[in-house]
Design a protein around this motif. Structure first.
Motif, PDB file in Angstrom:
ATOM      1  N   GLU A 124       0.835  -1.202   0.000  1.00  0.00           N
ATOM      2  CA  GLU A 124       0.000   0.000   0.000  1.00  0.00           C
ATOM      3  C   GLU A 124       0.868   1.250   0.000  1.00  0.00           C
ATOM      4  O   GLU A 124       0.627   2.195  -0.748  1.00  0.00           O
ATOM      5  CB  GLU A 124      -0.941   0.002   1.211  1.00  0.00           C
ATOM      6  CG  GLU A 124      -1.859   1.197   1.275  1.00  0.00           C
ATOM      7  CD  GLU A 124      -2.983   1.160   0.265  1.00  0.00           C
ATOM      8  OE1 GLU A 124      -3.477   2.259  -0.080  1.00  0.00           O
ATOM      9  OE2 GLU A 124      -3.388   0.074  -0.177  1.00  0.00           O
ATOM     10  N   ILE A 125       1.910   1.236   0.826  1.00  0.00           N
ATOM     11  CA  ILE A 125       2.833   2.378   0.890  1.00  0.00           C
ATOM     12  C   ILE A 125       3.582   2.526  -0.431  1.00  0.00           C
ATOM     13  O   ILE A 125       3.797   3.641  -0.914  1.00  0.00           O
ATOM     14  CB  ILE A 125       3.811   2.223   2.068  1.00  0.00           C
ATOM     15  CG1 ILE A 125       3.047   2.310   3.393  1.00  0.00           C
ATOM     16  CG2 ILE A 125       4.911   3.274   2.016  1.00  0.00           C
ATOM     17  CD1 ILE A 125       3.873   1.960   4.619  1.00  0.00           C
ATOM     18  N   GLU A 126       3.960   1.402  -1.035  1.00  0.00           N
ATOM     19  CA  GLU A 126       4.677   1.447  -2.313  1.00  0.00           C
ATOM     20  C   GLU A 126       3.804   2.054  -3.420  1.00  0.00           C
ATOM     21  O   GLU A 126       4.257   2.891  -4.190  1.00  0.00           O
ATOM     22  CB  GLU A 126       5.099   0.024  -2.704  1.00  0.00           C
ATOM     23  CG  GLU A 126       5.764  -0.093  -4.049  1.00  0.00           C
ATOM     24  CD  GLU A 126       5.990  -1.563  -4.427  1.00  0.00           C
ATOM     25  OE1 GLU A 126       5.879  -1.858  -5.631  1.00  0.00           O
ATOM     26  OE2 GLU A 126       6.248  -2.392  -3.538  1.00  0.00           O
ATOM     27  N   LEU A 127       2.537   1.619  -3.482  1.00  0.00           N
ATOM     28  CA  LEU A 127       1.642   2.108  -4.530  1.00  0.00           C
ATOM     29  C   LEU A 127       1.159   3.532  -4.273  1.00  0.00           C
ATOM     30  O   LEU A 127       0.960   4.304  -5.208  1.00  0.00           O
ATOM     31  CB  LEU A 127       0.431   1.174  -4.664  1.00  0.00           C
ATOM     32  CG  LEU A 127       0.702  -0.229  -5.175  1.00  0.00           C
ATOM     33  CD1 LEU A 127      -0.542  -1.092  -5.077  1.00  0.00           C
ATOM     34  CD2 LEU A 127       1.212  -0.184  -6.608  1.00  0.00           C
ATOM     35  N   TYR A 128       0.947   3.852  -3.003  1.00  0.00           N
ATOM     36  CA  TYR A 128       0.413   5.153  -2.615  1.00  0.00           C
ATOM     37  C   TYR A 128       1.276   5.722  -1.487  1.00  0.00           C
ATOM     38  O   TYR A 128       0.947   5.579  -0.305  1.00  0.00           O
ATOM     39  CB  TYR A 128      -1.055   5.025  -2.184  1.00  0.00           C
ATOM     40  CG  TYR A 128      -1.908   4.414  -3.275  1.00  0.00           C
ATOM     41  CD1 TYR A 128      -2.328   5.181  -4.354  1.00  0.00           C
ATOM     42  CD2 TYR A 128      -2.249   3.062  -3.259  1.00  0.00           C
ATOM     43  CE1 TYR A 128      -3.076   4.630  -5.380  1.00  0.00           C
ATOM     44  CE2 TYR A 128      -2.995   2.500  -4.281  1.00  0.00           C
ATOM     45  CZ  TYR A 128      -3.412   3.296  -5.338  1.00  0.00           C
ATOM     46  OH  TYR A 128      -4.150   2.730  -6.355  1.00  0.00           O
ATOM     47  N   PRO A 129       2.408   6.339  -1.824  1.00  0.00           N
ATOM     48  CA  PRO A 129       3.363   6.815  -0.813  1.00  0.00           C
ATOM     49  C   PRO A 129       2.756   7.754   0.231  1.00  0.00           C
ATOM     50  O   PRO A 129       3.223   7.794   1.366  1.00  0.00           O
ATOM     51  CB  PRO A 129       4.428   7.542  -1.637  1.00  0.00           C
ATOM     52  CG  PRO A 129       4.305   7.000  -3.014  1.00  0.00           C
ATOM     53  CD  PRO A 129       2.872   6.606  -3.180  1.00  0.00           C
ATOM     54  N   GLU A 130       1.712   8.474  -0.144  1.00  0.00           N
ATOM     55  CA  GLU A 130       1.087   9.379   0.816  1.00  0.00           C
ATOM     56  C   GLU A 130       0.433   8.639   1.987  1.00  0.00           C
ATOM     57  O   GLU A 130       0.153   9.219   3.033  1.00  0.00           O
ATOM     58  CB  GLU A 130       0.049  10.282   0.116  1.00  0.00           C
ATOM     59  CG  GLU A 130      -1.131   9.558  -0.490  1.00  0.00           C
ATOM     60  CD  GLU A 130      -0.900   8.999  -1.889  1.00  0.00           C
ATOM     61  OE1 GLU A 130      -1.893   8.587  -2.511  1.00  0.00           O
ATOM     62  OE2 GLU A 130       0.241   8.946  -2.364  1.00  0.00           O
ATOM     63  N   SER A 131       0.220   7.328   1.828  1.00  0.00           N
ATOM     64  CA  SER A 131      -0.379   6.535   2.903  1.00  0.00           C
ATOM     65  C   SER A 131       0.627   6.151   3.982  1.00  0.00           C
ATOM     66  O   SER A 131       0.244   5.631   5.023  1.00  0.00           O
ATOM     67  CB  SER A 131      -1.018   5.268   2.329  1.00  0.00           C
ATOM     68  OG  SER A 131      -0.024   4.382   1.848  1.00  0.00           O
ATOM     69  N   ALA A 132       1.904   6.415   3.769  1.00  0.00           N
ATOM     70  CA  ALA A 132       2.946   6.020   4.729  1.00  0.00           C
ATOM     71  C   ALA A 132       2.712   6.609   6.112  1.00  0.00           C
ATOM     72  O   ALA A 132       3.024   5.982   7.124  1.00  0.00           O
ATOM     73  CB  ALA A 132       4.326   6.422   4.212  1.00  0.00           C
TER      74      ALA A 132
END
Length: 145
Positions: A124-132
């Motif tokens: 999830e973090i890889e696909l959507y970095p803002e979710s980190a």
């Protein structure tokens, strides 16, 4: 000139209605996606059947993404990972999944649910970095246990 402008606006509106950025599972006759239907059923009345069906849907949405972007929708990897990391998910799936549902995870024994859960949070973090900001602490918490 007005006719051309109105025709152009109508054309843009009509073509944008059919565009789907992400695959949300198959659509039911009622126009509701499989994702909407299964997540509602799971959160309304959580049952072993709803958990097993939701796990298989998440797996399908992640391994067979569709839509224009051809990646899983935002939040799906995180939802899947979090569900896999719940303490009772392994037992529920092992005891209640149908044969075809178990075949979906045939290359994964149930003791690997935790590892797959962490992997999905990281994806999830890889696909959507803002979710980190939100997912990072979960990865840390579950990796320490």
């Amino acid at each position: 000139m007005k006719k051309i402008l109105l025709t152009g606006i109508a054309l843009i509106l009509l073509t944008s209605c059919g565009t789907q950025l992400y695959y949300w599972g198959s659509n039911k006759l009622s126009g509701v996606s499989e994702y909407e239907d299964l997540t509602y059923k799971n959160y309304d009345k959580r049952t072993p059947k709803s958990i097993c069906a939701l796990l298989c849907l998440y797996e399908d949405m992640i391994t067979n993404p569709g839509g224009l972007r051809n990646v899983p929708p935002p939040g799906i990897c995180a939802e899947f990972g979090y569900l896999l990391l719940q303490p009772d998910t392994e037992e529920i799936f092992a005891g209640h999944a149908t044969k075809s549902q178990k075949e979906t995870f045939s290359d994964l024994n149930t003791s690997s649910f935790k590892a797959l859960g962490i992997q999905m949070l990281e994806k999830e973090i890889e696909l959507y970095p803002e979710s980190a900001v939100f997912i990072g602490p979960l990865v840390k918490k579950f990796s320490e246990n």
